[in-house]
Design a protein around this motif. Structure first.
Motif, short mmCIF file in Angstrom:
data_model
loop_
_atom_site.label_atom_id
_atom_site.label_comp_id
_atom_site.label_asym_id
_atom_site.label_seq_id
_atom_site.Cartn_x
_atom_site.Cartn_y
_atom_site.Cartn_z
N ASP A 145 0.86 -1.09 -0.20
CA ASP A 145 0.32 0.13 0.04
C ASP A 145 0.86 1.25 -0.02
O ASP A 145 0.54 2.35 -0.32
N LYS A 146 1.90 1.09 0.67
CA LYS A 146 2.69 2.41 0.77
C LYS A 146 2.66 2.88 -0.58
O LYS A 146 3.91 4.10 -0.91
N ASP A 147 3.34 1.93 -1.58
CA ASP A 147 3.99 2.16 -2.55
C ASP A 147 3.34 2.01 -3.88
O ASP A 147 2.96 2.04 -5.17
N ASP A 148 1.45 1.87 -3.44
CA ASP A 148 0.25 1.88 -3.79
C ASP A 148 -0.12 2.93 -4.52
O ASP A 148 -0.45 3.77 -3.80
N ALA A 149 -0.24 3.17 -5.47
CA ALA A 149 -0.81 4.98 -6.15
C ALA A 149 -2.44 4.33 -6.19
O ALA A 149 -2.89 5.16 -6.06
N CYS A 150 -2.94 3.12 -6.73
CA CYS A 150 -4.21 3.14 -6.41
C CYS A 150 -4.25 1.83 -5.68
O CYS A 150 -4.37 0.55 -5.62
N PRO A 151 -3.93 1.90 -3.88
CA PRO A 151 -3.80 0.82 -3.17
C PRO A 151 -5.43 -0.01 -2.66
O PRO A 151 -5.63 -1.43 -2.14
N ASP A 152 -6.77 0.72 -3.07
CA ASP A 152 -7.79 -0.28 -2.99
C ASP A 152 -8.27 -0.89 -4.22
O ASP A 152 -9.15 -1.46 -4.47
N VAL A 153 -7.78 -1.08 -5.19
CA VAL A 153 -7.91 -1.43 -6.47
C VAL A 153 -7.03 -2.49 -7.12
O VAL A 153 -5.86 -1.42 -7.41
N ALA A 154 -6.69 -3.31 -7.50
CA ALA A 154 -6.33 -4.49 -7.71
C ALA A 154 -5.00 -3.52 -9.39
O ALA A 154 -6.16 -2.94 -9.86
N GLY A 155 -3.95 -3.58 -9.59
CA GLY A 155 -3.54 -2.74 -11.01
C GLY A 155 -2.37 -3.39 -10.67
O GLY A 155 -1.88 -5.07 -10.73
N LEU A 156 -0.98 -3.12 -11.72
CA LEU A 156 -0.14 -3.64 -11.71
C LEU A 156 1.91 -3.26 -11.48
O LEU A 156 1.36 -2.05 -10.83
N PRO A 157 2.40 -3.87 -11.18
CA PRO A 157 3.25 -3.19 -10.76
C PRO A 157 4.30 -2.38 -11.68
O PRO A 157 4.36 -1.07 -10.98
N SER A 158 3.62 -2.48 -12.85
CA SER A 158 4.49 -1.48 -13.67
C SER A 158 3.90 -0.20 -13.42
O SER A 158 4.54 0.69 -13.73
N LEU A 159 2.94 0.04 -13.31
CA LEU A 159 1.98 1.17 -12.89
C LEU A 159 1.59 1.22 -11.70
O LEU A 159 0.73 2.54 -11.04
N LYS A 160 2.96 1.07 -10.77
CA LYS A 160 2.74 1.82 -8.91
C LYS A 160 1.63 1.08 -8.72
O LYS A 160 0.45 1.42 -7.64
N GLY A 161 0.98 -0.10 -8.56
CA GLY A 161 -0.64 -0.68 -8.45
C GLY A 161 -1.97 -0.28 -8.81
O GLY A 161 -2.63 -0.80 -8.55
N CYS A 162 -1.65 0.29 -10.08
CA CYS A 162 -2.66 0.73 -10.75
C CYS A 162 -3.31 0.01 -11.99
O CYS A 162 -2.29 -0.72 -12.80
N PRO A 163 -5.01 0.52 -12.54
CA PRO A 163 -4.88 -0.70 -13.19
C PRO A 163 -5.46 0.06 -14.65
O PRO A 163 -5.02 1.06 -14.73
N ASP A 164 -5.01 -0.92 -15.38
CA ASP A 164 -5.10 -0.61 -17.13
C ASP A 164 -6.10 -1.52 -17.65
O ASP A 164 -5.23 -2.32 -18.67
N ALA A 165 -6.90 -1.02 -17.89
CA ALA A 165 -7.58 -1.98 -18.76
C ALA A 165 -7.45 -1.60 -20.06
O ALA A 165 -8.34 -3.41 -20.18
N ASP A 166 -7.07 -1.12 -20.68
CA ASP A 166 -6.99 -1.45 -22.47
C ASP A 166 -5.60 -2.30 -22.81
O ASP A 166 -5.38 -1.71 -23.64
N ASN A 167 -5.16 -2.12 -21.11
CA ASN A 167 -3.38 -2.56 -21.68
C ASN A 167 -2.96 -1.55 -22.51
O ASN A 167 -1.89 -2.21 -23.41
N ASP A 168 -3.22 -0.22 -22.27
CA ASP A 168 -2.08 0.43 -23.47
C ASP A 168 -0.80 1.22 -22.92
O ASP A 168 0.31 1.53 -23.22
N GLY A 169 -0.64 0.77 -21.31
CA GLY A 169 0.33 1.53 -20.99
C GLY A 169 -0.22 2.53 -20.03
O GLY A 169 1.11 3.63 -19.45
#
Length: 472
Positions: free
Chosen positions: A276-300
């Motif tokens: 969480d301390k490193d997660d920009a979106c701590p309440d929703v699962a995401g990608l480590p490459s995006l600091k824990g934030c999701p990317d629904a369309d996989n465009d980076g």
């Protein structure tokens, strides 16, 4: 009583030694209780040494002298490896003095006589080295021991030294408080005096251990406490685990919030593998490459920054696809002809085909000029220029050449200038209609490139013309 005063002075001196460095938890112990003196062992008689000493060891009624009050006090200090050294002071009153006299009145069946010598006071000061078997048997409650030592006994007006050996058994109620039972055989050496007697002394009392320092009060002594000034837990050697996550605070990157060992004690609320301390979106699962934030369309581009989260697009355009007005697959920003479809190989512009060139040429042939002039003659010319401009604008990345030609009437010089002027007139008319000036050039050839004979009026008419060529 003068000897009793000496006893307590000695005890206080021993207690004052506590300024030494400690080498175990609670190295000091103080014990007090009741003692019993059994004089039968030195009365003589009996069949042998064992019979004389142990034939009636528990004959309390006839042999034991007990003062019904606190009658002994001892102080001891642990010295390591199960050994401790102690000093004991005791007081008693002898009202049962056992002697062996088979001829005396009142003797028992074995020839022993018990007499009351009157006000015969007993004082003892003894030092001993004790060995505890507690660690050896791995017990925290039962504490058996053996001891050796020596002492000095005052009996009435007599006094004598003794060598002592004995055993003890302590039951610890808590880490620091226990019930101590002990017995010592005190061997005396001056047998000329009838009051100099070897004897058994038994004790029963309460023992308290003390001296261990626990600065933070967490129940773990400072010498064993890795964090002596902060209350902690035994499993962490006295260090705290504030958030109770099983990770000691000193190793916990988030000591006040329960977390996981994999994240050095920090939580991962959304379970995406990013603390969480490193997660920009701590309440929703995401990608480590995006600091824990999701990317629904996989465009980076993280959804929170993506203006088109469900359609892939470049980061440079905030996650939205670049516009492609003409739908040719070439983004407008890269499309030299954004309003007309064309292949990417031609920068999104259509390729100039022979059919297109035929169309341009057919329009150019019907652009007529006034005789000897560069002005347009026919009213239909503007329509033809409009048609040409409409076609040329579709090929914005192509360059075209407008050629001017004349018949043979007049001088060569005049015809050259006239052809250049007529080509320029067409070029300018196209530029005025929106064709890029950088994409169109004009040239005059005078009368040098006829397409028909100049000997007839019809041939001359064909030679007075403009043509369109593709440069590239």
């Amino acid at each position: 009583m003068k000897h009793l005063n000496k006893l307590f002075v000695a005890v206080m001196m021993v207690m004052g030694i506590s300024s030494q460095a400690q080498d175990s938890n609670n190295p000091w112990a103080i014990e007090f209780g009741v003692n019993a003196v059994d004089t039968k062992t030195s009365a003589g008689g009996g069949n042998n040494w064992l019979d004389r000493h142990f034939s009636q060891p528990f004959d309390v009624k006839n042999n034991w002298n007990i003062l019904p009050s606190v009658s002994y006090l001892s102080v001891s200090r642990y010295i390591g490896s199960g050994f401790s050294f102690g000093l004991q002071g005791s007081v008693n009153k002898i009202d049962k003095l056992v002697t062996f006299n088979p001829t005396a009145p009142g003797h028992d069946s074995r020839g022993y006589v018990v007499t009351n010598p009157g006000d015969l006071m007993y004082y003892g000061i003894d030092g001993k080295v004790r060995y505890s078997f507690m660690e050896l048997i791995n017990s925290k409650v039962v504490d058996p021991s053996l001891h050796l030592g020596g002492g000095y006994t005052f009996l009435g007006d007599s006094s004598f030294g003794t060598v002592n050996a004995g055993a003890g058994l302590t039951f610890w109620f808590t880490e620091n408080v226990g019930l101590a039972l002990g017995t010592s055989y005190k061997k005396a050496f001056d047998n000329d005096n009838p009051l100099v007697r070897s004897h058994f002394q038994h004790t029963a009392g309460i023992v308290f251990k003390f001296g261990g320092k626990d600065t933070d009060g967490d129940g773990i002594y400072d010498k064993d406490d890795a964090c002596p000034e902060v209350a902690g837990l035994k499993q962490f050697n006295g260090c705290p685990d504030t958030d109770g996550d099983g990770i000691v605070d000193s190793e916990d990157a988030c000591p006040e919030v329960a977390g996981l060992a994999a994240f050095n004690g920090c939580p991962d609320t959304d379970g995406d593998g990013v603390a969480d301390k490193d997660d920009a979106c701590p309440d929703v699962a995401g990608l480590p490459s995006l600091k824990g934030c999701p990317d629904a369309d996989n465009d980076g581009v993280a959804d929170k920054n993506d203006k088109c989260p469900n359609v892939a697009g470049p980061k440079e355009n905030a996650g939205c696809p670049w516009p492609d007005t003409d739908g040719d697959g070439v983004a407008d920003k890269d499309d030299a002809c954004p309003n007309v479809a064309g292949p990417a190989s031609n920068k999104g512009c259509p390729e100039v085909t022979p059919e297109v060139m035929d169309q341009l040429k057919s329009q150019a042939r019907f652009i007529y000029f006034n005789s000897g002039k560069s002005t347009f003659k026919d009213a239909d010319v503007p329509k033809r220029l409009d048609a040409m401009a409409g076609v040329l604008k579709n090929y914005a990345n192509s360059e075209f050449l407008i050629e001017g030609h004349t018949d043979s009437d007049g001088s060569n010089a005049f015809n050259q200038k006239l052809s250049e002027a007529r080509a320029a007139a067409v070029s300018n008319a196209l530029i005025e209609r929106g064709v890029s000036a950088s994409k169109i050039k004009s040239v005059g050839y005078g009368e040098t490139m006829p397409v028909a004979t100049n000997k007839t009026a019809a041939g001359k008419a064909l030679n007075r013309r403009t043509e369109v060529k593709l440069i590239k």
